[in-house]
Design a protein around this motif. Structure first.
Motif, short mmCIF file in Angstrom:
data_model
loop_
_atom_site.label_atom_id
_atom_site.label_comp_id
_atom_site.label_asym_id
_atom_site.label_seq_id
_atom_site.Cartn_x
_atom_site.Cartn_y
_atom_site.Cartn_z
N ALA A 114 50.49 43.55 49.79
CA ALA A 114 51.59 43.10 48.93
C ALA A 114 51.79 41.60 49.09
CB ALA A 114 52.87 43.85 49.29
N VAL A 115 51.66 41.10 50.33
CA VAL A 115 51.82 39.66 50.57
C VAL A 115 50.73 38.88 49.83
CG1 VAL A 115 51.88 37.86 52.36
CG2 VAL A 115 52.87 40.11 52.83
N LEU A 116 49.51 39.39 49.88
CA LEU A 116 48.40 38.72 49.19
C LEU A 116 48.61 38.76 47.67
CD1 LEU A 116 45.58 37.39 49.26
CD2 LEU A 116 44.57 39.68 49.28
N GLU A 117 48.98 39.92 47.17
CA GLU A 117 49.13 40.07 45.71
C GLU A 117 50.27 39.20 45.16
OE1 GLU A 117 47.40 44.57 46.06
OE2 GLU A 117 49.47 44.33 45.36
N GLU A 118 51.34 39.08 45.94
CA GLU A 118 52.50 38.32 45.44
C GLU A 118 52.36 36.81 45.63
OE1 GLU A 118 55.94 40.12 47.29
OE2 GLU A 118 55.32 42.06 46.48
N ASN A 119 51.47 36.40 46.54
CA ASN A 119 51.42 34.97 46.89
C ASN A 119 50.05 34.32 46.71
OD1 ASN A 119 54.22 34.56 48.28
ND2 ASN A 119 53.38 36.44 49.16
N TYR A 120 49.09 35.03 46.09
CA TYR A 120 47.73 34.49 46.04
C TYR A 120 47.67 33.14 45.31
CZ TYR A 120 47.07 35.81 41.18
OH TYR A 120 47.19 35.88 39.81
N GLY A 121 48.69 32.85 44.49
CA GLY A 121 48.75 31.57 43.78
C GLY A 121 48.71 30.37 44.73
N GLU A 122 49.11 30.56 45.97
CA GLU A 122 49.09 29.49 46.99
C GLU A 122 47.65 29.07 47.32
OE1 GLU A 122 51.86 28.14 48.21
OE2 GLU A 122 53.09 29.52 47.03
N ILE A 123 46.69 29.91 46.99
CA ILE A 123 45.31 29.66 47.44
C ILE A 123 44.66 28.52 46.67
CG2 ILE A 123 42.99 30.73 47.64
CD1 ILE A 123 44.41 33.27 48.55
N GLY A 124 45.19 28.19 45.53
CA GLY A 124 44.74 26.98 44.86
C GLY A 124 43.36 27.05 44.26
N GLU A 125 42.69 25.86 44.23
CA GLU A 125 41.48 25.73 43.46
C GLU A 125 40.20 26.05 44.23
OE1 GLU A 125 41.60 24.84 40.09
OE2 GLU A 125 43.73 25.20 40.51
N ASP A 126 40.33 26.36 45.51
CA ASP A 126 39.12 26.62 46.30
C ASP A 126 38.39 27.83 45.72
OD1 ASP A 126 39.61 24.71 48.61
OD2 ASP A 126 41.48 25.85 48.50
N GLU A 127 37.13 27.63 45.39
CA GLU A 127 36.44 28.70 44.68
C GLU A 127 35.77 29.69 45.61
OE1 GLU A 127 33.91 26.69 42.00
OE2 GLU A 127 35.54 26.25 40.62
N LYS A 128 35.21 29.17 46.67
CA LYS A 128 34.49 30.07 47.59
C LYS A 128 35.32 30.25 48.85
CE LYS A 128 29.84 28.98 46.18
NZ LYS A 128 28.61 28.31 46.55
N LEU A 129 35.67 31.50 49.12
CA LEU A 129 36.55 31.80 50.25
C LEU A 129 35.83 32.66 51.28
CD1 LEU A 129 39.70 32.82 48.16
CD2 LEU A 129 39.32 30.61 49.30
N GLY A 130 36.01 32.33 52.54
CA GLY A 130 35.52 33.19 53.61
C GLY A 130 36.65 34.10 54.03
N LEU A 131 36.37 35.40 54.16
CA LEU A 131 37.43 36.35 54.48
C LEU A 131 37.30 36.81 55.94
CD1 LEU A 131 39.82 37.99 53.39
CD2 LEU A 131 38.20 39.77 52.78
N VAL A 132 38.33 36.47 56.71
CA VAL A 132 38.34 36.84 58.13
C VAL A 132 39.75 37.32 58.51
CG1 VAL A 132 36.51 35.22 58.82
CG2 VAL A 132 38.89 34.45 58.83
N GLY A 133 39.90 37.83 59.72
CA GLY A 133 41.24 38.27 60.15
C GLY A 133 41.20 38.94 61.50
N VAL A 134 42.38 39.35 61.94
CA VAL A 134 42.44 40.09 63.21
C VAL A 134 42.25 41.58 62.92
CG1 VAL A 134 43.81 38.46 64.56
CG2 VAL A 134 44.98 40.06 63.05
N THR A 135 41.84 42.29 63.95
CA THR A 135 41.45 43.69 63.75
C THR A 135 42.58 44.55 63.18
OG1 THR A 135 40.32 45.53 64.82
CG2 THR A 135 41.99 44.41 66.14
N GLN A 136 43.85 44.16 63.46
CA GLN A 136 44.99 44.95 62.97
C GLN A 136 44.98 45.11 61.45
OE1 GLN A 136 45.09 42.67 65.33
NE2 GLN A 136 46.88 42.84 66.64
N TYR A 137 44.32 44.18 60.75
CA TYR A 137 44.34 44.22 59.28
C TYR A 137 42.95 44.35 58.66
CZ TYR A 137 48.97 42.49 60.29
OH TYR A 137 50.24 42.37 60.81
N MET A 138 41.90 44.38 59.49
CA MET A 138 40.55 44.37 58.91
C MET A 138 40.19 45.67 58.21
SD MET A 138 39.69 41.36 59.15
CE MET A 138 38.02 41.34 58.53
N ASP A 139 40.98 46.72 58.41
CA ASP A 139 40.75 47.95 57.64
C ASP A 139 41.08 47.73 56.16
OD1 ASP A 139 43.44 47.64 58.44
OD2 ASP A 139 43.85 49.76 58.09
N ARG A 140 41.80 46.62 55.85
CA ARG A 140 42.13 46.31 54.45
C ARG A 140 41.30 45.14 53.90
NH1 ARG A 140 47.96 47.02 56.58
NH2 ARG A 140 46.62 47.28 58.39
N ALA A 141 40.27 44.74 54.63
CA ALA A 141 39.48 43.59 54.20
C ALA A 141 38.77 43.86 52.87
CB ALA A 141 38.45 43.22 55.28
#
Ligand code: SF4
Length: 329
Positions: A114-141
């Motif tokens: 929900a946080v990603l969906e509501e705020n993804y506009g903050e990510i701006g113009e960067d076209e290529k993104l690397g996706l990383v995170g802590v294990t607590q959330y990697m089941d949703r990667a």
């Protein structure tokens, strides 16, 4: 990821329970970090319901670097359930000897999507993104990647790091998942909260968009934000460069026992004419190093542990390169 790396990580407690029953284990240890102590009791209670005797490791653990299989064995346990973290690989290649350890990473229920969906506009113009995170959330990667791709971003999945077993997973001591793909991306999207892990990711030289389910927003960690810490360490080495006695500290925790780093640091210091003393303890406390008459210590345990300590001077093995520079200048 190889099967060997994955073998000991589980998604659900019931899977672990079935394995334990199949193996016929009668006594099983349980270990977890501070934040999920009620879960430890819940799982211990379930073991009891199935006629399995639980023994709980009282000391909290910050990572699977501190797997307590020996403590469990001493209490007669035939296996250990390590809750909260994935299996940890030793960066110096030492055997973690975790044959009967079941790793059950904790998945945080906070609604990070929900946080990603509501705020993804903050990510701006960067076209290529690397996706990383802590294990607590990697089941949703996977869901996060699909969402970002649908919004027009190219997403590069993180790899496993030097110490990690989940793709894209970052530890406070290992952002290899980000470093390995940083040449392919403009920025990172990090699933998690706090500065501890994002600052490590930022050392891959790119800004980090932190999808933070605690602050319920996306904020930016600037590139190379650990630079100040490194400069502070160099300054500490310069301040104490003429000290005769130096300490080296490592931990008896399996994944924090860096003997190669101890050896290399000792050689460097002795080459500079220092009188060197090596210390070991399980969980390392700053106050334990007062009173030895030594004013500066090299930390060869968890590399992040001593960063905020201010009373005593602790530096990383890398900071010792300052001794050479000081000698040359
Ligand atoms: S940052 Fe420290 S406590 Fe965390 S996994 Fe790494 S060595 Fe262990």
């Amino acid at each position: 990821m190889t099967d060997e790396k994955l073998k000991w990580n589980y998604e659900e407690f019931d899977e672990v329970l079935e394995e334990i029953k199949d193996e016929g284990y009668e006594t099983v240890g349980l270990q977890g970090p501070d934040g999920i102590k009620p879960k430890v009791i819940e799982y211990a209670s379930k073991l009891k319901e199935h006629g399995i005797e639980p023994v709980i490791i009282g000391a909290s653990t910050f990572g699977a670097c501190g797997v307590a299989d020996k403590e469990a064995e001493r209490m007669g346990a035939e296996a250990l359930i390590h809750i909260g973290h994935t299996r940890f690989l030793h960066p110096e290649g030492q055997e973690m000897d975790d044959m009967n350890v079941y790793y059950l990473p904790y998945r945080e229920e906070r609604d990070i999507m929900a946080v990603l969906e509501e705020n993804y506009g903050e990510i701006g113009e960067d076209e290529k993104l690397g996706l990383v995170g802590v294990t607590q959330y990697m089941d949703r990667a996977d869901r996060a990647r699909e969402f970002l791709e649908n919004k027009g971003y190219e997403v590069v999945e993180g790899t496993t790091g030097l110490r990690t077993t989940e793709p894209g997973q970052v530890l406070g001591c290992d952002a290899g998942a980000a470093h390995n793909i940083s040449h392919k991306v403009d920025a990172f999207v990090f699933l998690g909260s706090g500065h501890f892990h994002p600052s490590q990711v930022s050392e891959a030289g790119k800004k980090v968009y932190v999808v933070d389910p605690y602050q319920e927003t996306i904020w930016i960690e600037p590139p190379n934000s650990l630079g100040d810490e490194m400069r502070a360490e160099y300054a500490r080495v310069l301040k104490y460069k003429d000290e005769e006695k130096w300490g080296i500290v490592t931990s008896s925790k399996k994944g924090q026992n860096y003997m190669r780093a101890v050896q290399i640091s000792k050689e460097i210091l002795e080459r500079h004419g220092k009188d060197v003393y090596v210390f070991v303890e399980d969980r390392i406390f700053e106050s334990d190093y007062k009173g030895f008459g030594i004013n500066i210590y090299v930390n060869c345990a968890c590399p992040r542990m001593t960063k905020d300590w201010r009373d005593m001077a602790f530096v990383s093995p890398k900071a010792l390169e300052m001794l050479d520079e000081a000698e040359e200048s």
